[in-house]
Design an enzyme around this catalytic site. Structure first.
Site, PDB file in Angstrom:
ATOM      1  N   ASN A   1     -33.754  39.886 -22.152  1.00  0.00           N
ATOM      2  CA  ASN A   1     -33.887  40.874 -23.222  1.00  0.00           C
ATOM      3  C   ASN A   1     -33.674  42.267 -22.644  1.00  0.00           C
ATOM      4  OD1 ASN A   1     -36.542  42.070 -22.433  1.00  0.00           O
ATOM      5  ND2 ASN A   1     -37.179  39.940 -22.706  1.00  0.00           N
ATOM      6  N   ARG A   2     -33.791  43.272 -23.498  1.00  0.00           N
ATOM      7  CA  ARG A   2     -33.375  44.617 -23.106  1.00  0.00           C
ATOM      8  C   ARG A   2     -34.456  45.443 -22.416  1.00  0.00           C
ATOM      9  NH1 ARG A   2     -28.553  45.428 -25.722  1.00  0.00           N
ATOM     10  NH2 ARG A   2     -28.209  44.048 -27.504  1.00  0.00           N
TER      11      ARG A   2
END
Ligand code: PMT
Length: 394
Positions: A206-207
């Site tokens: 994820n970011r």
């Protein structure tokens, strides 16, 4: 905070001296009294008048000519801590070898408290065997080195040797002088996004950059807490923080669950995968074999695991929402947290990767309080103030 602490700032002659005005200001903002010594070449890079205006006292430049007959011993007795920034290769060599041929080196030799050194020089000079030998000697003498960082250097060069920014230097000073508002508090923080492997080269991730969680850890350490940071990110933190590097949700769960029983406060900021591929291929998946049929299975709920421990710590969760933070209210009541910090990760100045965040504090009873956009470090500071109030009132 550094309220009432007396810090002697040694400035030696390097281009990075321009950052020292800001360092002096940051120390004073934290409540410290600052006096400065400038070496003979420091004045080529930073005006004595600038430091005098910021600190309220003219910097000392020489043994002779002033009112004191023994300025080095007087300054050494006055200071709680000496910080030398920038520290050139020549200054480091003087300190490492116990020379006392200028006011700065003589004062350090006469001083018995903590010494912080922020080196700044060209990469070749930093990596030379002589400087590295001096680094080893300084480490062995208990001197605290901050940096250098890698980045742009004077004359357009790039590489290791750049002086650290004022913030990590101030953080180290605060951690060393201790006695902060969180001295004696044991803290566990999780940060970063987990990575769930598909094969040896690919993962589901994820970011999350780890910036928010790292800010929470660094602020607690700066306030004197004993901090353990379980993280997937590789961001600079002060040496006083115990860093446990992990990659997957399973690894993070194992580390957090093991440590949570021994802390007073746990703040779980990490963006943890909720699902992972059931199997990890031993060799890289081939395009020719067609799209993989990934069967996903749930990962452990780390937060719930901590909440269900016997005598759980004061527990703070974060919630990444998209569009509105209202749905986080359900998490605040169901997850067993003392506080939930919700952020809308679709806003441009909030959430993943950026240096700012706009958060809403949600209590288990649903009461909420929206905070304005702030730098992540400021969010961390306000969060620790709130946690202190909450813990004091229970
Ligand atoms: O790292 P940055 O780039 O600075 O970005 C910061 C951030 C956006 C990642 C951070 O502010 C944030 O929102 N963190 C929480 C992200 C998240 O996973 O939210 P969630 O709503 O999915 O999870 C809620 C809570 O449960 C979190 O405390 C999370 O750590 C925890 N959780 C989630 C899943 C899981 N399997 N185990 C957990 O413990």
């Amino acid at each position: 905070m550094l309220t009432g602490r007396r810090i002697l700032l040694g400035v030696s002659g390097g281009v990075a001296a321009f950052k020292v005005a800001y360092l002096a200001r940051r120390l004073i903002e934290r409540g410290a009294q600052v006096r400065a010594i400038m070496t003979s070449s420091a004045g080529e890079f930073l005006g004595a008048q600038t430091l005098a205006a910021i600190t309220g006292t003219a910097p000392y430049e020489d043994f002779f000519g002033g009112e004191s007959v023994s300025p080095h011993t007087e300054l050494a007795r006055w200071a709680d801590l000496i910080v030398i920034a920038p520290a050139t290769a020549a200054t480091m060599a003087r300190l490492a070898n116990g020379l006392s041929d200028d006011l700065l080196s003589a004062t350090v030799l006469a001083f018995t408290g903590p010494v912080v050194v922020a080196p700044a020089m060209h990469t070749e000079m930093w990596e030379s065997p002589a400087t590295q030998r001096n680094v080893s000697l300084l480490n062995a003498d208990g001197v605290h080195l901050v940096g250098p960082e890698s980045g742009p250097l004077a004359g357009g060069d790039e590489g290791p040797g750049r002086m650290s920014e004022p913030e990590p230097i101030v953080d180290r000073i605060e951690a060393l002088l201790g006695g902060g508002s969180m001295a004696g508090t044991r803290v566990l923080v999780s940060a970063g996004g987990t990575r769930e492997p598909i094969d040896p080269v690919r993962y589901l991730g994820n970011r999350s950059s780890g910036k928010m969680g790292t800010a929470v850890a660094v602020e607690a350490a700066a306030r004197g807490a004993a901090v353990t940071l379980v993280t997937t990110a590789d961001l600079p933190v002060s040496d006083s923080i115990d860093v446990v590097q992990v990659e997957t949700a399973d690894e993070m769960a194992e580390a957090v669950w093991k440590l949570a029983g021994g802390v007073d406060v746990a703040v779980l900021v990490a963006a943890v995968a909720d699902f992972k591929p059931q199997d990890r291929a031993d060799t890289t998946l081939r395009r020719a074999s067609g799209p993989p049929d990934l069967k996903m299975v749930p990962t452990p709920d780390i937060l719930a695991g901590v909440a269900s421990q016997e005598n759980p710590p004061f527990l703070v969760g974060f919630a990444a929402e998209t569009g509105s933070v209202e749905q986080a209210a359900e998490k605040a009541s169901s997850k067993g947290v003392d506080l939930l910090v919700a952020n809308d990760v679709t806003l441009p100045d909030s959430g993943f990767g950026v240096d700012t965040n706009q958060v809403t504090i949600i209590r288990p009873n649903g009461a909420s309080d929206g905070w304005p956009v702030m730098r992540k470090r400021q969010v961390a500071a306000r969060l620790w103030d709130l946690i202190a109030e909450e813990r004091a009132s229970t």
